[in-house]
Design a protein around this motif. Sequence first.
Motif, PDB file in Angstrom:
ATOM      1  N   ASP A 144      42.221  44.486  84.009  1.00  0.00           N
ATOM      2  CA  ASP A 144      41.863  43.723  82.815  1.00  0.00           C
ATOM      3  C   ASP A 144      42.420  44.358  81.548  1.00  0.00           C
ATOM      4  O   ASP A 144      42.723  43.671  80.571  1.00  0.00           O
ATOM      5  N   VAL A 145      42.541  45.679  81.572  1.00  0.00           N
ATOM      6  CA  VAL A 145      43.036  46.405  80.405  1.00  0.00           C
ATOM      7  C   VAL A 145      43.657  47.712  80.882  1.00  0.00           C
ATOM      8  O   VAL A 145      43.201  48.318  81.850  1.00  0.00           O
ATOM      9  N   ALA A 146      44.727  48.121  80.215  1.00  0.00           N
ATOM     10  CA  ALA A 146      45.340  49.421  80.480  1.00  0.00           C
ATOM     11  C   ALA A 146      45.363  50.203  79.176  1.00  0.00           C
ATOM     12  O   ALA A 146      45.595  49.636  78.104  1.00  0.00           O
ATOM     13  N   VAL A 147      45.106  51.491  79.261  1.00  0.00           N
ATOM     14  CA  VAL A 147      45.105  52.361  78.082  1.00  0.00           C
ATOM     15  C   VAL A 147      46.314  53.273  78.190  1.00  0.00           C
ATOM     16  O   VAL A 147      46.402  54.104  79.097  1.00  0.00           O
ATOM     17  N   LEU A 148      47.251  53.107  77.238  1.00  0.00           N
ATOM     18  CA  LEU A 148      48.547  53.766  77.346  1.00  0.00           C
ATOM     19  C   LEU A 148      49.023  54.241  75.975  1.00  0.00           C
ATOM     20  O   LEU A 148      48.643  53.669  74.944  1.00  0.00           O
ATOM     21  N   PRO A 149      49.897  55.240  75.948  1.00  0.00           N
ATOM     22  CA  PRO A 149      50.489  55.685  74.686  1.00  0.00           C
ATOM     23  C   PRO A 149      51.724  54.857  74.334  1.00  0.00           C
ATOM     24  O   PRO A 149      52.625  54.689  75.157  1.00  0.00           O
ATOM     25  N   ASP A 150      51.736  54.315  73.133  1.00  0.00           N
ATOM     26  CA  ASP A 150      52.912  53.625  72.587  1.00  0.00           C
ATOM     27  C   ASP A 150      53.584  52.669  73.565  1.00  0.00           C
ATOM     28  O   ASP A 150      54.791  52.781  73.840  1.00  0.00           O
ATOM     29  N   PRO A 151      52.861  51.695  74.125  1.00  0.00           N
ATOM     30  CA  PRO A 151      53.491  50.746  75.056  1.00  0.00           C
ATOM     31  C   PRO A 151      54.341  49.734  74.303  1.00  0.00           C
ATOM     32  O   PRO A 151      54.183  49.556  73.082  1.00  0.00           O
ATOM     33  N   PRO A 152      55.247  49.027  74.986  1.00  0.00           N
ATOM     34  CA  PRO A 152      56.039  47.989  74.317  1.00  0.00           C
ATOM     35  C   PRO A 152      55.139  46.840  73.873  1.00  0.00           C
ATOM     36  O   PRO A 152      54.165  46.511  74.550  1.00  0.00           O
ATOM     37  N   SER A 153      55.455  46.229  72.764  1.00  0.00           N
ATOM     38  CA  SER A 153      54.584  45.202  72.189  1.00  0.00           C
ATOM     39  C   SER A 153      55.111  43.785  72.390  1.00  0.00           C
ATOM     40  O   SER A 153      54.467  42.836  71.957  1.00  0.00           O
ATOM     41  N   ASP A 154      56.250  43.643  73.052  1.00  0.00           N
ATOM     42  CA  ASP A 154      56.863  42.321  73.111  1.00  0.00           C
ATOM     43  C   ASP A 154      56.210  41.405  74.136  1.00  0.00           C
ATOM     44  O   ASP A 154      56.280  40.178  73.996  1.00  0.00           O
ATOM     45  N   ARG A 155      55.554  41.942  75.173  1.00  0.00           N
ATOM     46  CA  ARG A 155      55.007  41.098  76.236  1.00  0.00           C
ATOM     47  C   ARG A 155      53.489  41.113  76.312  1.00  0.00           C
ATOM     48  O   ARG A 155      52.917  40.347  77.068  1.00  0.00           O
ATOM     49  N   PHE A 156      52.831  41.958  75.523  1.00  0.00           N
ATOM     50  CA  PHE A 156      51.404  42.151  75.698  1.00  0.00           C
ATOM     51  C   PHE A 156      50.672  42.130  74.351  1.00  0.00           C
ATOM     52  O   PHE A 156      51.281  42.239  73.294  1.00  0.00           O
ATOM     53  N   ARG A 157      49.373  42.032  74.462  1.00  0.00           N
ATOM     54  CA  ARG A 157      48.535  42.156  73.275  1.00  0.00           C
ATOM     55  C   ARG A 157      48.066  43.607  73.191  1.00  0.00           C
ATOM     56  O   ARG A 157      47.506  44.148  74.156  1.00  0.00           O
ATOM     57  N   LEU A 158      48.288  44.259  72.060  1.00  0.00           N
ATOM     58  CA  LEU A 158      47.963  45.671  71.892  1.00  0.00           C
ATOM     59  C   LEU A 158      46.849  45.841  70.864  1.00  0.00           C
ATOM     60  O   LEU A 158      46.851  45.192  69.811  1.00  0.00           O
ATOM     61  N   THR A 159      45.914  46.736  71.177  1.00  0.00           N
ATOM     62  CA  THR A 159      44.854  47.104  70.238  1.00  0.00           C
ATOM     63  C   THR A 159      44.829  48.621  70.125  1.00  0.00           C
ATOM     64  O   THR A 159      44.645  49.321  71.129  1.00  0.00           O
ATOM     65  N   ALA A 160      45.036  49.144  68.917  1.00  0.00           N
ATOM     66  CA  ALA A 160      45.018  50.596  68.721  1.00  0.00           C
ATOM     67  C   ALA A 160      43.603  51.118  68.965  1.00  0.00           C
ATOM     68  O   ALA A 160      42.628  50.578  68.433  1.00  0.00           O
ATOM     69  N   VAL A 161      43.478  52.155  69.795  1.00  0.00           N
ATOM     70  CA  VAL A 161      42.156  52.711  70.085  1.00  0.00           C
ATOM     71  C   VAL A 161      42.010  54.151  69.598  1.00  0.00           C
ATOM     72  O   VAL A 161      40.891  54.615  69.360  1.00  0.00           O
ATOM     73  N   ALA A 162      43.107  54.887  69.429  1.00  0.00           N
ATOM     74  CA  ALA A 162      43.000  56.274  68.976  1.00  0.00           C
ATOM     75  C   ALA A 162      44.365  56.791  68.549  1.00  0.00           C
ATOM     76  O   ALA A 162      45.403  56.243  68.930  1.00  0.00           O
ATOM     77  N   GLU A 163      44.323  57.833  67.755  1.00  0.00           N
ATOM     78  CA  GLU A 163      45.533  58.575  67.409  1.00  0.00           C
ATOM     79  C   GLU A 163      45.408  59.942  68.056  1.00  0.00           C
ATOM     80  O   GLU A 163      44.362  60.595  67.967  1.00  0.00           O
ATOM     81  N   GLU A 164      46.472  60.374  68.725  1.00  0.00           N
ATOM     82  CA  GLU A 164      46.421  61.626  69.473  1.00  0.00           C
ATOM     83  C   GLU A 164      47.483  62.589  68.970  1.00  0.00           C
ATOM     84  O   GLU A 164      48.629  62.211  68.740  1.00  0.00           O
ATOM     85  N   GLU A 165      47.085  63.842  68.836  1.00  0.00           N
ATOM     86  CA  GLU A 165      48.017  64.858  68.353  1.00  0.00           C
ATOM     87  C   GLU A 165      48.946  65.313  69.470  1.00  0.00           C
ATOM     88  O   GLU A 165      48.546  65.450  70.633  1.00  0.00           O
ATOM     89  N   VAL A 166      50.203  65.539  69.114  1.00  0.00           N
ATOM     90  CA  VAL A 166      51.195  66.121  70.008  1.00  0.00           C
ATOM     91  C   VAL A 166      51.283  67.606  69.666  1.00  0.00           C
ATOM     92  O   VAL A 166      51.425  67.971  68.488  1.00  0.00           O
ATOM     93  N   VAL A 167      51.195  68.482  70.672  1.00  0.00           N
ATOM     94  CA  VAL A 167      51.091  69.921  70.426  1.00  0.00           C
ATOM     95  C   VAL A 167      52.124  70.675  71.259  1.00  0.00           C
ATOM     96  O   VAL A 167      52.748  70.120  72.171  1.00  0.00           O
ATOM     97  N   LEU A 168      52.234  71.952  70.953  1.00  0.00           N
ATOM     98  CA  LEU A 168      53.081  72.855  71.729  1.00  0.00           C
ATOM     99  C   LEU A 168      52.185  73.700  72.621  1.00  0.00           C
ATOM    100  O   LEU A 168      51.196  74.273  72.163  1.00  0.00           O
ATOM    101  N   ALA A 169      52.509  73.760  73.897  1.00  0.00           N
ATOM    102  CA  ALA A 169      51.820  74.649  74.840  1.00  0.00           C
ATOM    103  C   ALA A 169      52.788  75.758  75.229  1.00  0.00           C
ATOM    104  O   ALA A 169      53.951  75.489  75.572  1.00  0.00           O
ATOM    105  N   ALA A 170      52.317  76.989  75.173  1.00  0.00           N
ATOM    106  CA  ALA A 170      53.200  78.131  75.429  1.00  0.00           C
ATOM    107  C   ALA A 170      52.431  79.225  76.156  1.00  0.00           C
ATOM    108  O   ALA A 170      51.202  79.287  76.078  1.00  0.00           O
ATOM    109  N   PRO A 171      53.145  80.097  76.865  1.00  0.00           N
ATOM    110  CA  PRO A 171      52.457  81.225  77.505  1.00  0.00           C
ATOM    111  C   PRO A 171      52.040  82.259  76.458  1.00  0.00           C
ATOM    112  O   PRO A 171      52.664  82.382  75.391  1.00  0.00           O
ATOM    113  N   THR A 172      50.997  82.977  76.751  1.00  0.00           N
ATOM    114  CA  THR A 172      50.577  84.056  75.857  1.00  0.00           C
ATOM    115  C   THR A 172      51.720  85.069  75.717  1.00  0.00           C
ATOM    116  O   THR A 172      52.347  85.446  76.692  1.00  0.00           O
TER     117      THR A 172
END
Length: 308
Positions: A144-172
């Motif tokens: 019924d619904v899929a929750v995805l990051p930045d999906p294409p908008s040409d074929r579907f109805r999109l509703t923004a649900v959250a903004e998520e931070e992009v981060v760097l992960a590194a070894p100590t």
Amino acid sequence: MPSLRALECLIAVADTGSITQAALLLHSSQPAVSHQIATLERETRTALLRREARGVRLTAAGRVAVADARRAVEAATAAVRSARAVGEAGGGLLRIGCAQSLTVALLAPVLRDWRRRHPEVTITLHELALMEEALRLVESDDVDVAVLPDPPSDRFRLTAVAEEEVVLAAPTGHPLAQRASVRIQDLDGAPLVHYTAHNRLGAWLDQAFARAGVHPEAVMRTSVTATAPQLAAAGLGVAVCPVSAVGAGFPGVVRAFSPRWTRQLMAVTSAEPDPLVARFIAGLRRRGVRVPRGVQTQLDEGAVATSE
């Protein structure tokens, strides 16, 4: 095909033994009830009632017909009741598709709340590594619904649900881990745990790297977003990932980008969401992305150090 009203009239006559009493029961008139019975008898081509001095009785055909009429009216009532329950989030089936990395960080708190508030709603969850697979499920009406990051908008109805931070992960101990925050330019030439072509995050990051004019060195690739930060923490390089991919107890170091780097999370439906789906989407919007305390502490400490 007989109308439900005609079947209701037949049932009422059978229960009361009188057309007059059936009319009172149905808040109708005697001629109206008689008309509905006559219509049924024309369709069945046989008499359903036998008129007697003290009222009416069902014929053999009428007794058979009234049994089926009860089932038909009960089924219609159940259909209305079920549809109303779904509209009021009091029942029904909710089928959800989501990117694997979003299950814990975004969906889990909302699903827990729904189980408590709407126990009659059955929920199925499809966790998917590939966006194309999730979009196919929406398109084929398997979710019924899929929750995805930045999906294409040409074929579907999109509703923004959250903004998520992009981060760097590194070894100590990695040089970039010693900084309070990092710039995308700092990734030029850095060994990078990257993503396979099947994971759209890889292409999205490549576009960002190209715009910034930086060229990290992809030392390996994974199709699972949540695997990248773990491989980075193991010392294979650094990973650029959404914060939802960094779980509690992460053994490496997490750093925010400067300026802040984010992506949009969307609820994807094939059309206007029905009331049940709309309520679920509203719950996602209220909750947002849950970040483990230890990860959030690292990001906050880095933000404070950068501001100083």
